[in-house]
Design a protein around this motif. Structure first.
Motif, short mmCIF file in Angstrom:
data_model
loop_
_atom_site.label_atom_id
_atom_site.label_comp_id
_atom_site.label_asym_id
_atom_site.label_seq_id
_atom_site.Cartn_x
_atom_site.Cartn_y
_atom_site.Cartn_z
N ALA A 34 8.16 -5.46 20.69
CA ALA A 34 7.11 -4.95 21.56
C ALA A 34 7.47 -5.11 23.03
O ALA A 34 7.27 -4.18 23.84
N ARG A 35 8.01 -6.24 23.40
CA ARG A 35 8.31 -6.51 24.81
C ARG A 35 9.51 -5.68 25.30
O ARG A 35 9.54 -5.25 26.46
N ILE A 36 10.49 -5.47 24.44
CA ILE A 36 11.62 -4.62 24.82
C ILE A 36 11.13 -3.19 25.10
O ILE A 36 11.49 -2.58 26.11
N SER A 37 10.33 -2.67 24.20
CA SER A 37 9.81 -1.31 24.36
C SER A 37 9.00 -1.18 25.64
O SER A 37 9.15 -0.22 26.39
N GLU A 38 8.17 -2.17 25.91
CA GLU A 38 7.33 -2.13 27.11
C GLU A 38 8.17 -2.27 28.38
O GLU A 38 7.93 -1.59 29.38
N ALA A 39 9.17 -3.14 28.34
CA ALA A 39 9.96 -3.43 29.53
C ALA A 39 10.89 -2.28 29.92
O ALA A 39 11.08 -2.01 31.11
N TYR A 40 11.46 -1.59 28.93
CA TYR A 40 12.47 -0.57 29.24
C TYR A 40 11.98 0.86 29.05
O TYR A 40 12.55 1.78 29.64
N GLY A 41 10.98 1.07 28.25
CA GLY A 41 10.42 2.41 28.10
C GLY A 41 11.47 3.45 27.75
O GLY A 41 12.29 3.25 26.86
N ARG A 42 11.47 4.54 28.48
CA ARG A 42 12.39 5.64 28.20
C ARG A 42 13.84 5.34 28.57
O ARG A 42 14.74 6.09 28.20
N ARG A 43 14.07 4.27 29.31
CA ARG A 43 15.45 3.88 29.63
C ARG A 43 16.19 3.39 28.38
O ARG A 43 17.42 3.44 28.32
N LEU A 44 15.44 2.92 27.39
CA LEU A 44 16.04 2.34 26.19
C LEU A 44 16.41 3.43 25.18
O LEU A 44 15.59 4.27 24.84
N HIS A 45 17.64 3.38 24.71
CA HIS A 45 18.03 4.24 23.60
C HIS A 45 17.74 3.55 22.28
O HIS A 45 17.11 4.12 21.39
N SER A 46 18.20 2.29 22.13
CA SER A 46 18.01 1.55 20.89
C SER A 46 18.20 0.07 21.14
O SER A 46 18.80 -0.34 22.13
N ALA A 47 17.66 -0.74 20.23
CA ALA A 47 17.77 -2.19 20.32
C ALA A 47 18.18 -2.75 18.97
O ALA A 47 17.81 -2.19 17.92
N TYR A 48 18.92 -3.87 18.99
CA TYR A 48 19.48 -4.44 17.77
C TYR A 48 19.37 -5.97 17.81
O TYR A 48 19.43 -6.59 18.88
N LEU A 49 19.23 -6.55 16.64
CA LEU A 49 19.34 -7.99 16.45
C LEU A 49 20.74 -8.31 15.93
O LEU A 49 21.34 -7.50 15.21
N TYR A 50 21.26 -9.46 16.27
CA TYR A 50 22.47 -9.93 15.62
C TYR A 50 22.42 -11.46 15.53
O TYR A 50 21.52 -12.09 16.08
N GLY A 51 23.33 -12.04 14.81
CA GLY A 51 23.35 -13.48 14.68
C GLY A 51 22.59 -13.97 13.47
O GLY A 51 22.33 -13.24 12.51
N SER A 52 22.20 -15.25 13.52
CA SER A 52 21.63 -15.91 12.35
C SER A 52 20.24 -15.40 11.98
O SER A 52 19.87 -15.45 10.80
N VAL A 53 19.47 -14.90 12.93
CA VAL A 53 18.11 -14.46 12.61
C VAL A 53 18.12 -13.28 11.62
O VAL A 53 17.50 -13.36 10.56
N PRO A 54 18.83 -12.17 11.88
CA PRO A 54 18.84 -11.09 10.90
C PRO A 54 19.67 -11.40 9.66
O PRO A 54 19.53 -10.73 8.63
N ARG A 55 20.52 -12.42 9.72
CA ARG A 55 21.27 -12.81 8.52
C ARG A 55 20.43 -13.70 7.60
O ARG A 55 20.82 -13.97 6.47
N GLY A 56 19.30 -14.19 8.13
CA GLY A 56 18.44 -15.04 7.33
C GLY A 56 18.91 -16.47 7.22
O GLY A 56 18.52 -17.20 6.31
N THR A 57 19.76 -16.91 8.18
CA THR A 57 20.30 -18.26 8.14
C THR A 57 19.89 -19.09 9.35
O THR A 57 20.44 -20.17 9.59
N ALA A 58 18.92 -18.59 10.14
CA ALA A 58 18.50 -19.28 11.35
C ALA A 58 17.80 -20.58 11.03
O ALA A 58 17.15 -20.72 9.98
N ARG A 59 17.92 -21.55 11.93
CA ARG A 59 17.30 -22.86 11.76
C ARG A 59 16.22 -23.03 12.81
O ARG A 59 16.50 -23.00 14.01
N PRO A 60 14.97 -23.19 12.40
CA PRO A 60 13.87 -23.32 13.36
C PRO A 60 14.11 -24.43 14.37
O PRO A 60 14.47 -25.55 14.01
N GLY A 61 13.94 -24.08 15.64
CA GLY A 61 14.12 -25.05 16.71
C GLY A 61 15.54 -25.24 17.16
O GLY A 61 15.80 -25.91 18.17
N ARG A 62 16.51 -24.65 16.45
CA ARG A 62 17.92 -24.84 16.78
C ARG A 62 18.68 -23.54 17.02
O ARG A 62 19.62 -23.50 17.81
#
Length: 272
Positions: A34-62
């Motif tokens: 939501a914040r990316i869309s609001e902040a960049y509007g039409r300037r944004l083509h696309s946004a992506y996640l990478y790293g442990s969060v989309p892999r499902g291996t993230a550790r809360p707080g770390r």
């Protein structure tokens, strides 16, 4: 049988998916969208996640939240300032993450021939679509070969002077902590891609990466395992950061250049 991150045809499978995000991180991902869309509007083509969060291996707080934003035009200072404010806001509002990293590029750079085996590969294989049309549809499939090894991580020798200058300018424990995580992650991933063509597969798991590296360089295996520990549990000790950039990194840079050559020069430098 060991899974090596490849499909039935020997291409690197895209890692990560929105469906793998753990419940603890669903709120921060929704807020980021939501914040990316609001902040960049039409300037944004696309946004992506990478790293442990989309892999499902993230550790809360770390674990940190990693984002790649593709703009329609070359990023301006205003765009970069917006990204900094965006990242700080997410980090402050969601205690389950420890920092936010945002990469900012224009779509033409991401799809350029020059970046085909670096940023293009990174987007196509390591990034999970979050907003907009997926640029990976315009990129090829990738194999874990020497070309990918050279073009993705064959610039460590060029980065080292900048790393040393950053270390020399630091003084606060928080700075050493950030550097220990960043440098250690980079070195473990570089160590893995050094041996990736011989191993014949792909992984983003830092512990596994260090273990695979150690099969081919047993004399440096313990050091790489130690670097993986620091990458996952960063420290404030400047002696650890110094060891990374004055011992492991120079050797790794020399070995990488000898085996794979040097990354093709870029018109613009990538972040150190």
């Amino acid at each position: 049988m060991e899974h090596r991150g490849l499909d039935a045809y020997g291409y690197i499978e895209r890692e990560g998916a929105l469906g793998r995000i753990q419940p603890e991180f669903s709120g921060v991902v929704a807020a980021a969208r939501a914040r990316i869309s609001e902040a960049y509007g039409r300037r944004l083509h696309s946004a992506y996640l990478y790293g442990s969060v989309p892999r499902g291996t993230a550790r809360p707080g770390r674990s940190d939240l990693d984002l790649l934003l593709a703009l329609h035009h070359e990023p301006t200072d205003e765009d970069r300032d917006t990204a900094e404010v965006l990242g700080q806001g997410l980090d402050e509002d969601f205690p389950q993450i420890d920092g936010v990293g945002i990469l900012l590029y224009d779509k033409d750079t991401l799809l350029s021939e020059q970046e085909r085996y670096d940023l293009g590969w990174f987007l196509a294989c390591l990034c999970t679509p979050l907003l907009g049309a997926d640029l990976a549809e315009h990129l090829p499939r990738y194999r874990p070969d020497a070309t990918l090894a050279r073009e993705s991580n064959g610039d460590l020798a060029l980065l080292l002077p900048r790393w040393r200058a950053r270390f020399d300018a630091a003084s606060a424990p928080a700075e050493y902590r950030r550097m220990s995580r960043f440098f250690a992650r980079h070195l473990v991933r570089t160590g893995f891609t050094l041996v990736m063509p011989r191993w014949g597969g792909w992984t983003s798991d830092l512990t596994e990466s260090a273990a695979i590296f150690g099969r081919y360089y047993p004399e440096r295996a313990e050091q790489m395992r130690d670097a993986a520990v620091v990458a996952l549990e960063p420290v404030e000790d400047p002696a650890v950061v110094r060891w990374l950039i004055e011992d492991l990194a120079p050797w790794l840079a020399d070995e990488y250049t000898a085996r794979h050559g040097t990354k093709t020069p870029r018109r613009t430098q990538q972040p150190a």
